[in-house]
Design a protein around this motif. Structure first.
Motif, PDB file in Angstrom:
ATOM      1  N   ASP A  95      35.155  59.177-123.850  1.00 44.17           N
ATOM      2  CA  ASP A  95      34.286  58.126-123.325  1.00 44.17           C
ATOM      3  C   ASP A  95      33.965  58.392-121.854  1.00 44.17           C
ATOM      4  OD1 ASP A  95      32.853  55.875-122.861  1.00 44.17           O
ATOM      5  OD2 ASP A  95      34.572  54.503-122.862  1.00 44.17           O
ATOM      6  N   PRO A  96      32.983  59.257-121.565  1.00 43.04           N
ATOM      7  CA  PRO A  96      32.616  59.539-120.179  1.00 43.04           C
ATOM      8  C   PRO A  96      32.159  58.290-119.423  1.00 43.04           C
ATOM      9  CG  PRO A  96      31.656  61.164-121.667  1.00 43.04           C
ATOM     10  CD  PRO A  96      32.217  60.072-122.515  1.00 43.04           C
ATOM     11  N   GLU A  97      31.652  57.294-120.139  1.00 43.58           N
ATOM     12  CA  GLU A  97      31.192  56.083-119.462  1.00 43.58           C
ATOM     13  C   GLU A  97      32.338  55.369-118.761  1.00 43.58           C
ATOM     14  OE1 GLU A  97      28.088  55.304-119.000  1.00 43.58           O
ATOM     15  OE2 GLU A  97      27.609  57.162-120.060  1.00 43.58           O
ATOM     16  N   THR A  98      33.522  55.402-119.380  1.00 47.87           N
ATOM     17  CA  THR A  98      34.688  54.797-118.744  1.00 47.87           C
ATOM     18  C   THR A  98      35.018  55.522-117.442  1.00 47.87           C
ATOM     19  OG1 THR A  98      35.583  54.129-120.885  1.00 47.87           O
ATOM     20  CG2 THR A  98      37.129  54.239-119.037  1.00 47.87           C
ATOM     21  N   LEU A  99      34.934  56.863-117.492  1.00 49.92           N
ATOM     22  CA  LEU A  99      35.187  57.647-116.289  1.00 49.92           C
ATOM     23  C   LEU A  99      34.103  57.399-115.239  1.00 49.92           C
ATOM     24  CD1 LEU A  99      36.355  61.021-117.860  1.00 49.92           C
ATOM     25  CD2 LEU A  99      37.764  59.287-116.765  1.00 49.92           C
ATOM     26  N   ALA A 100      32.866  57.178-115.670  1.00 47.82           N
ATOM     27  CA  ALA A 100      31.785  56.883-114.733  1.00 47.82           C
ATOM     28  C   ALA A 100      32.065  55.587-113.972  1.00 47.82           C
ATOM     29  CB  ALA A 100      30.453  56.794-115.467  1.00 47.82           C
ATOM     30  N   LEU A 101      32.594  54.597-114.685  1.00 46.79           N
ATOM     31  CA  LEU A 101      32.969  53.345-114.028  1.00 46.79           C
ATOM     32  C   LEU A 101      34.097  53.574-113.028  1.00 46.79           C
ATOM     33  CD1 LEU A 101      32.873  50.899-117.093  1.00 46.79           C
ATOM     34  CD2 LEU A 101      31.222  51.051-115.216  1.00 46.79           C
ATOM     35  N   HIS A 102      35.009  54.465-113.404  1.00 45.59           N
ATOM     36  CA  HIS A 102      36.114  54.784-112.502  1.00 45.59           C
ATOM     37  C   HIS A 102      35.590  55.451-111.229  1.00 45.59           C
ATOM     38  CE1 HIS A 102      40.110  55.693-111.170  1.00 45.59           C
ATOM     39  NE2 HIS A 102      39.929  57.003-111.247  1.00 45.59           N
ATOM     40  N   VAL A 103      34.582  56.308-111.359  1.00 45.55           N
ATOM     41  CA  VAL A 103      33.966  56.953-110.194  1.00 45.55           C
ATOM     42  C   VAL A 103      33.363  55.897-109.272  1.00 45.55           C
ATOM     43  CG1 VAL A 103      32.083  58.450-109.423  1.00 45.55           C
ATOM     44  CG2 VAL A 103      33.523  59.155-111.342  1.00 45.55           C
ATOM     45  N   LYS A 104      32.637  54.953-109.835  1.00 46.17           N
ATOM     46  CA  LYS A 104      32.013  53.898-109.039  1.00 46.17           C
ATOM     47  C   LYS A 104      33.053  53.060-108.309  1.00 46.17           C
ATOM     48  CE  LYS A 104      27.615  54.510-109.894  1.00 46.17           C
ATOM     49  NZ  LYS A 104      26.666  54.855-108.796  1.00 46.17           N
ATOM     50  N   GLN A 105      34.140  52.746-109.010  1.00 43.02           N
ATOM     51  CA  GLN A 105      35.191  51.948-108.395  1.00 43.02           C
ATOM     52  C   GLN A 105      35.852  52.710-107.236  1.00 43.02           C
ATOM     53  OE1 GLN A 105      38.259  50.771-111.118  1.00 43.02           O
ATOM     54  NE2 GLN A 105      39.507  49.796-109.545  1.00 43.02           N
ATOM     55  N   ALA A 106      36.138  54.007-107.468  1.00 44.11           N
ATOM     56  CA  ALA A 106      36.753  54.823-106.417  1.00 44.11           C
ATOM     57  C   ALA A 106      35.817  54.962-105.223  1.00 44.11           C
ATOM     58  CB  ALA A 106      37.113  56.203-106.979  1.00 44.11           C
ATOM     59  N   GLU A 107      34.509  55.076-105.481  1.00 38.77           N
ATOM     60  CA  GLU A 107      33.544  55.175-104.396  1.00 38.77           C
ATOM     61  C   GLU A 107      33.510  53.892-103.579  1.00 38.77           C
ATOM     62  OE1 GLU A 107      28.792  56.226-103.706  1.00 38.77           O
ATOM     63  OE2 GLU A 107      29.509  55.596-105.684  1.00 38.77           O
ATOM     64  N   ARG A 108      33.523  52.749-104.259  1.00 37.90           N
ATOM     65  CA  ARG A 108      33.498  51.463-103.541  1.00 37.90           C
ATOM     66  C   ARG A 108      34.741  51.314-102.663  1.00 37.90           C
ATOM     67  NH1 ARG A 108      31.453  49.427-108.501  1.00 37.90           N
ATOM     68  NH2 ARG A 108      33.554  48.765-109.094  1.00 37.90           N
ATOM     69  N   GLU A 109      35.895  51.686-103.205  1.00 37.96           N
ATOM     70  CA  GLU A 109      37.135  51.548-102.440  1.00 37.96           C
ATOM     71  C   GLU A 109      37.113  52.451-101.205  1.00 37.96           C
ATOM     72  OE1 GLU A 109      40.313  52.280-105.130  1.00 37.96           O
ATOM     73  OE2 GLU A 109      40.088  50.378-106.195  1.00 37.96           O
ATOM     74  N   PHE A 110      36.591  53.675-101.372  1.00 35.19           N
ATOM     75  CA  PHE A 110      36.487  54.576-100.216  1.00 35.19           C
ATOM     76  C   PHE A 110      35.524  54.023 -99.168  1.00 35.19           C
ATOM     77  CE2 PHE A 110      33.612  57.782 -98.378  1.00 35.19           C
ATOM     78  CZ  PHE A 110      34.470  58.298 -97.414  1.00 35.19           C
ATOM     79  N   LEU A 111      34.329  53.607 -99.612  1.00 37.06           N
ATOM     80  CA  LEU A 111      33.310  53.143 -98.668  1.00 37.06           C
ATOM     81  C   LEU A 111      33.781  51.897 -97.919  1.00 37.06           C
ATOM     82  CD1 LEU A 111      30.026  53.697-100.715  1.00 37.06           C
ATOM     83  CD2 LEU A 111      30.844  55.007 -98.736  1.00 37.06           C
ATOM     84  N   THR A 112      34.489  51.015 -98.604  1.00 34.96           N
ATOM     85  CA  THR A 112      35.006  49.812 -97.945  1.00 34.96           C
ATOM     86  C   THR A 112      35.925  50.189 -96.792  1.00 34.96           C
ATOM     87  OG1 THR A 112      34.865  48.514 -99.984  1.00 34.96           O
ATOM     88  CG2 THR A 112      36.362  47.717 -98.263  1.00 34.96           C
ATOM     89  N   ARG A 113      36.832  51.122 -97.058  1.00 42.51           N
ATOM     90  CA  ARG A 113      37.779  51.538 -96.019  1.00 42.51           C
ATOM     91  C   ARG A 113      37.100  52.374 -94.937  1.00 42.51           C
ATOM     92  NH1 ARG A 113      40.362  50.478-100.536  1.00 42.51           N
ATOM     93  NH2 ARG A 113      42.550  49.778-100.469  1.00 42.51           N
TER      94      ARG A 113
END
Length: 553
Positions: free
Chosen positions: A339-357
């Motif tokens: 399920d690459p879509e699940t991993l795609a969501l994980h990428v978005k979440q990791a990006e948001r966490e990085f950008l916030t910090r």
């Protein structure tokens, strides 16, 4: 802080012991006298590279010991406790021995240690700045690193880097999943077939099956040998048990007449018990043995399956179960990739966490920069740069970066009415040396190290500027131990302890380091300012320099 340094057969030192005081310490001497001797020895004790050239001529090894004192809960005590090297004395002994073969040995508090450990501890204890440190200012990343350290942002920076790495890892996993979609189904099918084939034998332990089959294969020989052994031990007319009992009866009669015979009697009693126990166990083993042809055939079949699968999958029979677990893990990972879509969501979440910090770090840097630039400007102006101005300039990266969202430049101007430009483009060599000195002192004020070492960082300055540098270092010495090698009398005059290096034309030549009293300090300051000829004028000037030191207090 550093309290003692002992050098034996190191470079020009024969046997030299130096006591180092707290506060601001300077080391001076004629050119070629060996001022680098102390720093080279200290570096060796802190895990830096050494070679046989540092051994005194005619000796087969050099031996250096550095002693530091520390307080409770300091970074070095925490490190020592973690490494189980803390002895509760409040002192830390570092020793390095260099052999003529080129190899060396090291100890921390008497325990042999690796150079990696020694270097790790050294980075906690000492911070070194050299006359070449000004070149760091020209590096692309130095202004940002200096801003982060001076503003206490290093932990935040590391947190941003960690989240950037997590984001990039998520991207790689997603890309791998997309790439694997075209081939992973075929691999899944193969793994499922292999697992299905091996699963039936995973309930068995191959060594147990192998041992059991071997025992059935040799059943007749085992029983013959066991029956013979039992007969000799306990069943025949002249068995070992009876003969041993007869021997015991004879020895026991005389055991009280000799300590040696008493010991022999005890040994024989123990042997009798062991033989009796062995005979009992052997009898039980024989009674419980039976040959089962069906069980032997079953074991043979199981072994054949193990060997067939081992040949097919090219592993040892006993490793088949481990191979099964490896394939199971791989199948689990492949199923996660379905399920690459699940991993795609994980990428978005990791990006948001990085950008916030990263955005928070950028805001903290921009908030800290004006005051830090103002402080740097104030300090540098006193070093014969009255119109100096600094400012930090933030330029957004085209793409988010592990270092944050913006590149940081330090801009500088030394002239009134001229806009500040990148430091590396407009600062002269003399200006760079003075700016580097102030930045290092400001950094050192915020360090956790117990000892700050400045190796001729005052090169290129003189007169009133050197006097102000001396004041800066003296002020720093109120917070942390400072050791400075200098050629400037104005700097040396501000010190709390003055060490002098002198070369002696012994055979072979040697250098010595000793502490100067007040009269000797005046003589040395006069030499530094007036050269070889010391007269009343140079002596009076030297006294004035010392008077300025006391006036500062």
């Amino acid at each position: 802080m550093l309290t003692h340094l002992t050098l034996i057969n190191f470079a020009l030192a024969d046997h030299l012991t130096i006591d180092i005081s707290s506060g601001f310490n300077v080391l001076t001497g004629e050119t070629g006298a060996g001022k680098s001797l102390l720093l080279d020895a200290l570096s060796a004790c802190l895990g830096e590279r050494t070679d046989s050239q540092q051994i005194r001529y005619g000796a087969d090894k050099a031996d250096i010991t550095a002693v530091f004192s520390y307080i409770k809960d300091s970074p070095e005590q925490v490190w020592l406790t973690h490494k189980e090297l803390e002895d509760g004395s409040g002192e830390l002994h570092l020793r390095r021995v260099i052999f003529s073969t080129g190899r060396s040995k090291a100890w921390i508090n008497g325990r042999p240690t690796s150079l990696a450990e020694l270097k790790e501890l050294g980075q906690i204890l000492v911070q070194l700045y050299s006359q070449h440190s000004q070149q760091q200012l020209l590096g692309q990343h130095y202004p940002k690193q200096w801003l982060d350290r001076s503003s206490g942002l290093l932990d935040t920076v590391q947190d941003v880097k960690s989240h950037y790495q997590a984001w990039q890892k998520a991207i790689r996993q997603y890309d791998d999943a997309l790439h694997a979609q075209t081939t992973h189904q075929q691999r899944v099918q193969l793994l499922e077939l292999q697992l299905e084939e091996i699963e039936p034998i995973t309930a068995y332990h191959y060594p147990d099956i192998e041992q059991a089959f071997d025992r059935y294969s040799h059943h007749e020989a085992i029983m013959q040998d066991c029956n013979y052994s039992l007969d000799v031990l306990d069943d025949s007319e002249q068995n070992i048990a009876q003969q041993l009992a007869s021997i015991l009866k004879r020895i026991d009669t005389h055991a009280g007449r000799s300590d040696e015979l008493a010991a022999i009697n005890t040994a024989l009693l123990n042997a009798q018990n062991e033989i009796s126990e062995a005979a009992s166990q052997l009898r039980q083993f024989i009674d419980h043995q039976s040959f089962d042809p069906e069980r032997m055939a079953e074991l043979n079949t199981q072994l054949e399956i193990f060997h067939r699968l081992a040949r097919k999958h090219r592993v040892a029979p006993e490793d088949l179960k481990q191979q099964y677990e490896t394939w199971q893990d791989e199948l689990t990972q492949l199923n996660l990739l379905e399920d690459p879509e699940t991993l795609a969501l994980h990428v978005k979440q990791a990006e948001r966490e990085f950008l916030t910090r990263a955005e928070k770090l950028d805001q903290m840097r921009q908030a800290a920069a004006p005051q830090l630039a103002k402080e740097l400007t104030h300090q540098v102006k006193s070093l014969a740069l009255p119109e100096a101005q600094f400012e930090f300039v933030f330029m957004p990266f085209e793409q988010p970066h592990a270092e944050g969202l913006s590149q940081v430049q330090l801009h500088f101007t030394a002239n009134k009415g001229i806009p500040a430009q990148p430091l590396a483009k407009v600062a002269s060599g003399g200006e760079l040396s003075r700016i580097a000195l102030v930045m290092q002192v400001m950094n050192a004020e915020r360090t956790d190290a117990d000892l700050i070492v400045f190796d001729e960082i005052d090169v290129g300055i003189s007169g009133g500027t050197a006097e102000i540098v001396g004041r800066l270092l003296a002020k720093l010495g109120q917070h942390v131990q400072v050791l400075c090698i200098t050629h400037q009398a104005q700097v040396a005059a501000q010190s709390d302890q003055h060490l002098l290096v002198q070369k002696q034309q012994t055979d072979p030549a040697s250098s010595t380091i000793f502490e100067l009293d007040e009269d000797q300090r005046i003589q040395e300051l006069a030499r530094m300012t007036g050269g070889i000829e010391i007269n009343n004028i140079t002596l009076e000037h030297a006294k004035q320099l010392r008077t300025l030191k006391y006036q500062q207090k």
